[in-house]
Design an enzyme around this catalytic site. Structure first.
Site, mmCIF file in Angstrom:
data_model
loop_
_atom_site.group_PDB
_atom_site.id
_atom_site.type_symbol
_atom_site.label_atom_id
_atom_site.label_comp_id
_atom_site.label_asym_id
_atom_site.label_seq_id
_atom_site.Cartn_x
_atom_site.Cartn_y
_atom_site.Cartn_z
ATOM 1 N N THR A 184 0.874 -1.173 0.000
ATOM 2 C CA THR A 184 0.000 0.000 0.000
ATOM 3 C C THR A 184 0.908 1.219 0.000
ATOM 4 O O THR A 184 2.046 1.138 0.466
ATOM 5 C CB THR A 184 -0.866 0.049 1.266
ATOM 6 O OG1 THR A 184 0.008 0.131 2.385
ATOM 7 C CG2 THR A 184 -1.732 -1.172 1.389
ATOM 8 N N GLU A 329 -5.788 -3.951 -0.369
ATOM 9 C CA GLU A 329 -6.148 -4.991 0.611
ATOM 10 C C GLU A 329 -7.343 -5.839 0.196
ATOM 11 O O GLU A 329 -7.621 -6.858 0.818
ATOM 12 C CB GLU A 329 -6.469 -4.324 1.962
ATOM 13 C CG GLU A 329 -5.243 -3.801 2.714
ATOM 14 C CD GLU A 329 -4.874 -2.377 2.352
ATOM 15 O OE1 GLU A 329 -5.229 -1.930 1.241
ATOM 16 O OE2 GLU A 329 -4.223 -1.704 3.169
ATOM 17 N N LYS A 438 -14.199 17.281 10.905
ATOM 18 C CA LYS A 438 -15.083 17.208 12.070
ATOM 19 C C LYS A 438 -15.417 18.615 12.521
ATOM 20 O O LYS A 438 -14.605 19.307 13.104
ATOM 21 C CB LYS A 438 -14.411 16.401 13.179
ATOM 22 C CG LYS A 438 -14.299 14.952 12.742
ATOM 23 C CD LYS A 438 -13.618 14.058 13.740
ATOM 24 C CE LYS A 438 -13.605 12.645 13.178
ATOM 25 N NZ LYS A 438 -12.346 11.957 13.344
ATOM 26 N N TRP A 443 -19.755 15.344 11.023
ATOM 27 C CA TRP A 443 -18.759 15.050 10.002
ATOM 28 C C TRP A 443 -19.155 15.667 8.658
ATOM 29 O O TRP A 443 -20.293 15.554 8.223
ATOM 30 C CB TRP A 443 -18.593 13.543 9.832
ATOM 31 C CG TRP A 443 -17.918 12.885 11.002
ATOM 32 C CD1 TRP A 443 -17.532 13.491 12.172
ATOM 33 C CD2 TRP A 443 -17.549 11.522 11.123
ATOM 34 N NE1 TRP A 443 -16.955 12.577 12.996
ATOM 35 C CE2 TRP A 443 -16.949 11.354 12.388
ATOM 36 C CE3 TRP A 443 -17.661 10.410 10.265
ATOM 37 C CZ2 TRP A 443 -16.459 10.120 12.826
ATOM 38 C CZ3 TRP A 443 -17.184 9.182 10.712
ATOM 39 C CH2 TRP A 443 -16.579 9.045 11.977
#
Ligand code: ADP
Length: 542
Positions: A184, A329, A438, A443
């Protein structure tokens, strides 16, 4: 009691065996690094891949050893892949867009013994070779005539092919044998390796080729622009030979003009790439008045697809966009926004709003949305939560156990993405957990705002980051890179957003920048952006 069917390990060498046996004359066309367009077939690739297997054995490569590739999409790269995997060695795809220090780290961590490289990257390897002592052999994917002295001691790929027989037995090992390794990009901490198995790749191939996923078949002519070093070209290097599709490999040239030329010359019907590639193609077509006479569908993923791309393809060129989400992944496919039977009954504009979401999981992906206390959240299209996945082609542990235990008590992997799921089962990524803004305990999705802003006719790229605010903790800041020759004002961008997002999501400021940095897999690098803006104070913060 056990069932009584045959034991036929799901190993990827069988994919190329099948392609050779039943689609042997199907072409693989490459724009070579040396320049010309070159043509080969699955039968030929199969034979040459076996020669590479023998060459690797002669170098002392054993099952489980890591052999790396640093290469563009090409038939030679494909041969090397299958040559490596067929004998149970691990094909480690290196991403040339990484910084040298990261490449050094990854090569050492993987303990690569051989690197197959394109001519393009020979100088890069020459520069770092003293820092990668595990690498015993360098093979340049070219012939003797084109081999340069940029990487002393390297051998030409074609000499290896010529010097070995194609008599080689593949497979015969457990389907859980590792086949591939991909790191990654490590936007946080060191890169971590995902070690795919033959079985996980095989199952991913069956799932992704199916109708509601990539929906590819033997009559397709496929151009994988997404690189083989970026999450296995989304599996296309496996799924195209599996179904016997003609493959068109773009080599090093990914600009709009080169991509267009290949699509038209080879009759490409399906292609896959990240949004920035399609932006370049559409810009090129508009400038030149070019047409897309054969292309029917494109898959877009890696980052969220902007509405302007879906509309551009649909309205100007009659091309259907399929939006997908995934990660290294997840092999990488996690969800796809194909129309469900209910969505297919809706009018075109409503359907478009579903195309912009990341979509529904195919068989083999369990998906759930949870809050910080692991409580399952409702599928109401509004509640933000952490996205978790589980399945036979989802990572169980990083290579060498890096990062420790990464699954929760029920075996789910936390993707690090924040998402919603609607009543039709469509997942929508609202942010990476670390990028979500935030504000006053609520959010705000940076991705949603930047995608709308990127649709402003004057914008080339847009990014939204959270900036510290004394009252609200964080407020959104919109950064815009304008198209060449354009000038813009804060007011016109805020007006453009007006009515398209909740009022309280409106960015507190708009800053015009010369550059928005992209990471090694084509995503906006918000870590760098935040560093660049670290001294910036919002006008509303006083
Ligand atoms: P990295 O670039 O971090 O190495 P990957 O290439 O595996 O990792 O990217 C995975 C991440 O990319 C996902 O977790 C998600 O945040 C983002 N991503 C992938 N596809 C999409 C998409 N269609 N929309 C939004 N984000 C996406």
């Amino acid at each position: 009691m056990l069932g009584r069917m045959q034991d036929w390990p799901l190993t990827v060498d069988r994919i190329l065996d099948h392609a050779k046996a039943w689609h042997g004359d199907r072409e693989i066309v490459t724009r070579s690094v040396e320049g010309p367009i070159v043509r080969t077939t699955y039968a030929e690739v199969h034979k040459r891949a076996k020669r590479i297997s023998n060459a690797l054995r002669a170098m002392g490569i054993q099952p489980g050893d890591r052999v790396a590739t640093l290469a563009w999409n090409s038939a030679r790269h494909l041969e090397a892949w299958y040559g490596i995997m067929g004998i149970g060695a691990v094909c480690h795809t290196l991403n040339p867009r990484l910084f040298s220090e990261q490449l050094i780290y990854i090569i050492n961590h993987a303990e690569d013994q051989v690197i197959f490289t394109d001519l393009t990257f020979a100088p890069l390897l020459a520069q770092i070779r003293e820092h990668i002592p595990t690498v015993k052999h360098f093979v340049v994917l070219t012939d003797e005539a084109h081999l340069t002295d940029q990487l002393p001691g390297a051998v030409a790929y074609e000499s290896l092919v010529a010097g070995h027989s194609d008599d080689c037995v593949w497979g015969g090992f457990d389907e859980n044998t590792p086949a591939g390794l991909c790191y990654t990009s490590g936007t946080t901490g060191n890169p971590k390796g995902v070690l795919y198995t033959h079985r996980s790749n095989f199952l991913h191939t069956l799932v992704t080729a199916s109708a509601d996923v990539l929906g590819i078949g033997g009559r397709d002519i496929i151009l994988p622009i997404v690189p083989m070093f970026h999450a296995n070209a989304w599996g296309i290097a496996f799924s195209a030979p599996a179904v016997g599709a003609k493959l068109v490999m773009p080599g090093p040239k990914l600009d709009g003009a080169s991509v267009h030329e290949l699509i038209e010359a080879e009759g490409v019907t399906f292609s896959a790439a990240v949004p920035t590639v399609w932006q370049m193609l559409l810009a090129h077509l508009r400038q030149t008045g070019g047409k897309l006479t054969t292309l029917k569908r494109v898959a877009i993923g890696g980052s969220a697809v902007p509405e302007a791309i879906v509309r551009g393809f649909r309205d100007e060129y009659g091309v259907d966009v399929t939006h997908a989400w995934g990660m290294t992944e997840t092999s990488p496919l996690g969800t796809i926004a194909s129309p469900s039977y209910k969505v297919a009954e809706m009018d075109e504009e409503t359907q478009l709003s579903f195309k912009l979401k990341q979509g529904r999981p195919p068989l083999g992906i369990d998906l759930r949305l949870v809050d910080d206390q692991e409580k399952l959240l409702p599928h109401d299209g509004e509640t933000f939560g952490r996205l978790k996945v589980k399945g036979p082609f989802v990572v169980g542990q990083y290579f060498k156990g890096d990062g420790g235990e990464i699954l929760d008590s029920e075996g789910f992997f936390d993707t690090g993405d924040v998402a919603t799921i609607d009543e039709y089962g469509y997942m929508q990524i609202t942010d990476r957990a670390k990028d979500v803004i935030k504000s006053g305990g609520e959010w705000i999705s940076s991705i949603e705002i930047e995608n709308i802003a990127a649709g402003h006719p004057k914008a080339e790229l847009a990014a939204v980051i959270g900036v510290a605010h004394p009252k609200w903790d964080e407020r959104p800041l919109l950064l815009v890179k304008l198209r060449p020759g354009e000038s813009g004002t804060k007011e016109e961008f805020l007006k453009f957003l007006d009515g398209k997002i909740a009022k309280w999501w409106t960015p507190d400021d708009v800053v015009f920048v010369d550059d928005i940095p992209l990471g090694a897999t084509g995503k906006i690098d918000k870590k760098i952006l935040r560093q660049r803006m670290s001294d910036y104070v919002l006008p509303t913060a006083g």
